[in-house]
Design a protein around this motif. Structure first.
Motif, PDB file in Angstrom:
ATOM      1  N   ASP A  76      16.605   7.744  31.258  1.00 43.62           N
ATOM      2  CA  ASP A  76      15.115   7.914  29.780  1.00 43.62           C
ATOM      3  C   ASP A  76      14.902   6.879  29.006  1.00 43.62           C
ATOM      4  O   ASP A  76      14.668   7.268  27.683  1.00 43.62           O
ATOM      5  CB  ASP A  76      14.836   8.982  29.321  1.00 43.62           C
ATOM      6  CG  ASP A  76      14.092   8.872  29.212  1.00 43.62           C
ATOM      7  OD1 ASP A  76      13.035   8.264  28.733  1.00 43.62           O
ATOM      8  OD2 ASP A  76      12.498  10.557  28.299  1.00 43.62           O
ATOM      9  N   SER A  77      15.729   5.906  28.497  1.00 44.15           N
ATOM     10  CA  SER A  77      15.411   4.637  27.543  1.00 44.15           C
ATOM     11  C   SER A  77      15.805   3.563  28.392  1.00 44.15           C
ATOM     12  O   SER A  77      16.223   3.261  29.721  1.00 44.15           O
ATOM     13  CB  SER A  77      17.304   4.979  26.841  1.00 44.15           C
ATOM     14  OG  SER A  77      18.021   4.124  27.588  1.00 44.15           O
ATOM     15  N   ARG A 129       6.450   7.523  30.215  1.00 47.36           N
ATOM     16  CA  ARG A 129       5.752   7.544  28.624  1.00 47.36           C
ATOM     17  C   ARG A 129       4.699   7.611  28.786  1.00 47.36           C
ATOM     18  O   ARG A 129       4.332   7.817  27.087  1.00 47.36           O
ATOM     19  CB  ARG A 129       6.786   6.113  27.655  1.00 47.36           C
ATOM     20  CG  ARG A 129       8.266   6.975  28.332  1.00 47.36           C
ATOM     21  CD  ARG A 129       8.988   5.354  27.561  1.00 47.36           C
ATOM     22  NE  ARG A 129      10.034   6.217  27.519  1.00 47.36           N
ATOM     23  CZ  ARG A 129      11.989   5.844  26.186  1.00 47.36           C
ATOM     24  NH1 ARG A 129      11.272   4.528  24.926  1.00 47.36           N
ATOM     25  NH2 ARG A 129      13.182   6.233  26.649  1.00 47.36           N
ATOM     26  N   ARG A 135       9.990  13.312  24.439  1.00 46.86           N
ATOM     27  CA  ARG A 135      11.222  13.387  25.386  1.00 46.86           C
ATOM     28  C   ARG A 135      10.870  14.113  26.039  1.00 46.86           C
ATOM     29  O   ARG A 135      11.281  14.575  26.740  1.00 46.86           O
ATOM     30  CB  ARG A 135      12.474  12.517  24.289  1.00 46.86           C
ATOM     31  CG  ARG A 135      12.933  13.049  25.252  1.00 46.86           C
ATOM     32  CD  ARG A 135      14.537  11.838  24.584  1.00 46.86           C
ATOM     33  NE  ARG A 135      15.181  10.968  25.483  1.00 46.86           N
ATOM     34  CZ  ARG A 135      15.574   9.882  24.718  1.00 46.86           C
ATOM     35  NH1 ARG A 135      15.586   9.162  24.440  1.00 46.86           N
ATOM     36  NH2 ARG A 135      16.756   9.533  26.223  1.00 46.86           N
TER      37      ARG A 135
END
Length: 149
Positions: A76-77, A129, A135
């Motif tokens: 998740d980056s 996102r 997050r």
């Protein structure tokens, strides 16, 4: 149950991508190509591509950018997802090259596909996102083994 559904969704997506990018394998005799060497099917100049093909390659990898971070919270980056998407796309191009060299299928191996696929995955993460901004909420929706219901 949620993990099983997510994994099945990803596997279905992966099978669809393989079906579009690798199959059908249609070997042809040398005479079919009119004597053109195999390396004419390698496109290594970036951004020299028709727009519809580029856009379709972007769209094909948007689900990758949504599903992978839900299956692997560490992805998740943008940096990590960039690496995973580039590796997956390079794998597809490598398979296309191997099939072309071994079976004579004239699929093109194109750096633009690599660029578009990676961009599509990053767009998918952006969509994820925007849909789920926090997050911790994405992690709860995902299938992280550390998650507690």
């Amino acid at each position: 149950m949620r993990r099983t559904v997510m994994v099945l969704m990803f596997l279905g997506y992966a099978c669809a991508v393989i079906g579009v990018t690798v199959f059908p394998i249609a070997p042809h005799p040398e005479s079919y190509y009119g004597g053109e060497p195999w390396w004419t099917m390698l496109h290594y100049i970036p951004f020299l591509v028709d727009a519809p093909s580029f856009i379709l390659n972007i769209l094909m990898f948007v689900p990758f950018g949504v599903l992978v971070p839900l299956l692997r919270p560490r992805a998740d980056s943008y940096r990590r997802l960039f690496g995973l998407a580039a590796a997956a796309s390079a794998g597809i191009e490598l398979v296309q090259l191997i099939v072309m060299l071994t079976l004579g299928s004239r699929r093109t191996v194109d750096v633009n596909d690599l660029i578009a696929n990676t961009a599509g995955a990053l767009a998918g993460l952006l969509v994820l996102r925007l849909a789920i901004p926090h997050r911790k909420h994405r992690q709860r929706l995902g299938v992280s083994p550390a998650r507690v219901d």
